[in-house]
Enzyme design. Structure first.
Site, short mmCIF file in Angstrom:
data_model
loop_
_atom_site.label_atom_id
_atom_site.label_comp_id
_atom_site.label_asym_id
_atom_site.label_seq_id
_atom_site.Cartn_x
_atom_site.Cartn_y
_atom_site.Cartn_z
N SER A 20 -34.96 -42.16 18.35
CA SER A 20 -34.25 -41.20 17.49
C SER A 20 -34.55 -41.40 16.00
O SER A 20 -34.60 -42.53 15.50
CB SER A 20 -32.74 -41.33 17.71
OG SER A 20 -32.08 -40.48 16.79
N LYS A 71 -25.94 -33.50 26.63
CA LYS A 71 -25.42 -32.37 25.83
C LYS A 71 -24.50 -31.43 26.63
O LYS A 71 -23.64 -30.77 26.06
CB LYS A 71 -26.59 -31.55 25.27
CG LYS A 71 -27.31 -32.20 24.11
CD LYS A 71 -28.36 -31.23 23.59
CE LYS A 71 -29.08 -31.78 22.38
NZ LYS A 71 -29.92 -30.78 21.71
N ASP A 107 -27.48 -26.88 16.43
CA ASP A 107 -28.89 -26.47 16.52
C ASP A 107 -29.10 -25.04 16.01
O ASP A 107 -29.94 -24.79 15.14
CB ASP A 107 -29.40 -26.57 17.96
CG ASP A 107 -29.73 -28.00 18.36
OD1 ASP A 107 -30.06 -28.80 17.46
OD2 ASP A 107 -29.66 -28.31 19.56
N GLY A 131 -39.23 -17.58 24.46
CA GLY A 131 -38.63 -18.73 25.14
C GLY A 131 -37.15 -18.47 25.39
O GLY A 131 -36.51 -17.70 24.64
N GLY A 133 -35.01 -21.28 26.72
CA GLY A 133 -34.44 -22.58 27.09
C GLY A 133 -33.21 -22.89 26.23
O GLY A 133 -32.59 -21.98 25.66
N TYR A 229 -41.91 -28.61 15.18
CA TYR A 229 -42.03 -29.21 13.84
C TYR A 229 -43.16 -30.23 13.72
O TYR A 229 -43.43 -30.73 12.63
CB TYR A 229 -40.70 -29.85 13.41
CG TYR A 229 -40.15 -30.86 14.39
CD1 TYR A 229 -39.21 -30.48 15.34
CD2 TYR A 229 -40.56 -32.19 14.35
CE1 TYR A 229 -38.70 -31.40 16.24
CE2 TYR A 229 -40.05 -33.11 15.25
CZ TYR A 229 -39.12 -32.70 16.19
OH TYR A 229 -38.63 -33.62 17.08
#
Ligand code: NAP
Length: 288
Positions: A20, A71, A107, A131, A133, A229
């Site tokens: 992380s 999550k 997010d 997408g 997801g 990214y």
């Protein structure tokens, strides 16, 4: 700041967590605002999530980030869940409010902020999202919440796009939702204001892939966003820049979702993000 008897703790729970980069961002902010706070990562095994959340309460940890694979699982052990996080069906941030754990999802909020910070509007716009997801779901809900007029969801597995359409139809009556496969044709971009890639096409082993045909000539008003990214300049963004379009980079969503979590825990609105970008380059999270 030195650890002392008053030092507070925020954390990340996930499995694994050793990779992380969140501690870099949060400790940078903790130092910048001179808080007596530390951010630590806990590797929590599947099946131990409920106990971990009880630990957060018992130890009076001020808040937590939540990452893969917890999550969704955390939802059942929270005292309250923010409306949009409930619609998204996933939580990446928990705040300990006097012993009650409240779940949020930053997010989609982080993505919306990256678009607005770049000077673009969402209200009344037609948005095509590639997408369907987890990231697409978070972004779709926040786009609807921020007044997008039309959402066009394109995905290989249509049932996932259909599931997002259902939740938006049920909760945001003013938003029109269309779904389709990932094969975008040139004429289908004509009425689109914002094109967003949420597939992994363009990153890692898919680095040489572009989610739409590079032969397409886009309309000149189109704004193109990629949430990938690494690399920062994906083939999609290179295609957009070749046609002189405005682009929004995925790293800004990455930074904003962390800043939003920090703000939920501390109440501090972070303004200057340039140094965090430099920090992520220095730490190798994104290429320099
Ligand atoms: P996810 O839940 O696994 O969803 C992946 C989506 O991409 C699905 O719609 C999937 O289609 C599609 N997809 C995967 N491989 C594909 C391929 N080879 N060809 C066409 N479509 C493909 O993943 P996620 O959590 O949404 O994350 C997606 C991407 O966003 C990742 O690259 C991740 O690194 C990035 N991300 C960035 C940020 C940020 O802060 N910038 C935040 C979150 C995620 P099917 O439904 O047909 O399988």
């Amino acid at each position: 700041m030195e650890i002392n008897g008053s030092t507070q703790v925020a954390c990340l729970i996930g499995h694994p967590v050793s990779h992380s980069f969140s501690p870099y961002i949060h400790h940078y902010l903790i130092d910048k605002y001179k808080l007596n706070l530390k951010y630590v990562c806990f590797d929590v095994a599947e099946g131990q999530v409920k106990e971990a959340l009880q630990g957060i309460k018992a130890l009076n940890i001020i808040g937590s980030n939540v990452t893969i694979p917890h999550k969704v699982t955390v939802l059942e052990s929270l005292d309250r869940v923010d409306k949009n996080a409930a619609l998204i069906g996933a939580v990446n941030t928990i705040k300990n409010e006097s012993g009650k754990l409240v779940g949020y999802n930053t997010d989609g909020r982080g993505f919306v902020k990256s678009v607005i910070d770049a000077g673009h509007q969402i209200k009344g716009k037609t948005v095509m999202i590639l997408g369907a997801g987890g990231a697409s779901r978070a972004i779709s809900i926040e786009m609807a919440c921020n007044g997008a007029k039309t959402l066009i969801l394109r995905n290989h597995t249509l049932s996932k796009a259909e599931a997002i359409k259902e939740v938006i139809n049920a909760n945001f009556k003013q938003v029109q939702v269309e779904i389709g496969d990932l094969e975008v044709k040139e004429e289908e971009l004509k009425g689109v204001d914002l094109l967003i890639n949420t597939t992994p096409l363009g990153m890692g082993s898919n680095r040489a892939l572009c989610p739409i045909s590079e032969a397409i000539v886009p309309p000149s008003h189109l704004v193109v966003c990629d949430i990938v990214y690494n690399p920062q300049e994906t083939l999609l963004l290179k295609w957009a820049k070749h046609h002189h379009l405005k682009v929004v980079y995925g790293v800004h969503m990455l930074i904003n979702q962390a800043i939003e979590s920090f703000s939920i825990w501390t109440g501090i609105e972070v303004q200057d993000k340039g140094e965090i970008l430099e920090l992520l380059k220095e730490k190798g999270v994104i290429p320099s």
